[in-house]
Scaffold this active site. Sequence first.
Site, PDB file in Angstrom:
ATOM      1  N   GLU A  74       3.119   7.140   6.269  1.00 50.01           N
ATOM      2  CA  GLU A  74       3.035   7.788   7.793  1.00 50.01           C
ATOM      3  C   GLU A  74       3.584   9.157   7.742  1.00 50.01           C
ATOM      4  O   GLU A  74       3.444   9.864   8.933  1.00 50.01           O
ATOM      5  CB  GLU A  74       3.868   6.747   8.590  1.00 50.01           C
ATOM      6  N   CYS A 121       5.323   4.504   2.739  1.00 53.33           N
ATOM      7  CA  CYS A 121       4.425   3.699   3.363  1.00 53.33           C
ATOM      8  C   CYS A 121       3.308   4.796   4.140  1.00 53.33           C
ATOM      9  O   CYS A 121       2.385   4.344   5.099  1.00 53.33           O
ATOM     10  CB  CYS A 121       4.975   3.056   4.784  1.00 53.33           C
ATOM     11  N   ASN A 158       5.941   9.607   2.163  1.00 47.92           N
ATOM     12  CA  ASN A 158       6.800   8.648   1.833  1.00 47.92           C
ATOM     13  C   ASN A 158       6.085   7.328   1.458  1.00 47.92           C
ATOM     14  O   ASN A 158       5.032   7.399   1.456  1.00 47.92           O
ATOM     15  CB  ASN A 158       7.587   8.587   3.186  1.00 47.92           C
TER      16      ASN A 158
END
Length: 418
Positions: free
Chosen positions: A174, A172, A170
Amino acid sequence: LTHIYKTIADAAKIFQVAGGVGYEFSSLRPKGCFTTKSGGVSSGPVSFMRVFDASCNELKAGGRRKGAQMGTFRIDHPDIEEFINVKQDLSQLTNFNLSVTLTETFMQAVRDNGSIMLQFKGHSQADRKIQAKVLWKQIIENAWKCGEPGILFIDRINDKDPIGNITSTNPCAEQPLPPYGCCDLGSIDLAKLFSRGKFDWARYEDLIKIAVRFLDDAIDVNYYTLPQIKEQQLSERRIGLGIMGLADAFVKLGIAYDSSEARAISEDFARTLRDTSKATSKALAIEKGAFPSQYLSKIKDLTLIRNATCTTVAPTGSISIIAGCSSGIEPIYALTIERRHNLPGFEVIWEENKLFVDIAKEQGFYSKALIEKIKKNSGSCQGIDEVPKDIQTIFKIAADITPINHISQLAVWQKFID
């Protein structure tokens, strides 16, 4: 070409509902390679990333903010150097986060001072050999200059994932996800779980159990923008429960973020998160059934479980502001923060760390003059005479933490996160 623009159209639908998208671009042929249909030559993956970037720029996610994108790229693609260096021009790919996917072969070549082959199947004219440390140095220098690219240890990710087939994340980073996978994330604020100065472990475990059930239920009631996303999520039922407020919790415990005591407590926090979430997901499998793909996965012979993954640690950039706590597992960013908004009359807002202010007032050393000194000291209270030494110790901000101590804290959590 049809597939490329179909992907752009799919992404546009996701941006319209405030979603973000991750893509793997090294599946595109290198610059200068012949194309089969037109007889021309390819402009390369990075040029197509600019098309994705322009599309994203024209669409605001949910009508409120620009869409978020992650672009990943294999370390052994012939155009890897262009990808690594593209953001030296800060006007390029402004709607993208970038990460290089590193292989075990590459990392071993870095250690051995060896070389790797850059190649693309079916286009041997683009193949070339390069010293691994040349690429490694470029990644490090660009990360220092402009914060990108990040790095993803893609072989390790796929080895640990119960299903595999992961090439991107995704926006970001994570949450490593399969094609058309989606995020179903939640975070527990550790700083809110104190009673009479002590951390409430029983309440923490209860919240984990509730949160796992909540996130699993969300899979069934969610609106899915694309049918492929719904099919993928119902097949694997991935959830990602994590925490925020870790740095604030350390303050309440009276220990420094960069101490061995903090790392020991983090291990307890993380182990409890993993063990309780897995146990709850296994109980849900008995109650409602395992995730359908388990029977074809690496864990097909293990105890049935409702969710392919259960835990993650998100940055919690927005929700930690709403919750009024430190973000994710990061140190306190600064004790004074200037936030800029688009709201008329609130363009610039100065915030003071509430925990610090409360302690300073309680101990009698708070003053506006002190806050001004902290502002001038880049948001840090270190070295300011009015602040007692023991308070300076527990209120180290991100810039006060050495890189090795920061990474050591992250490494503790990494052991327990899906």
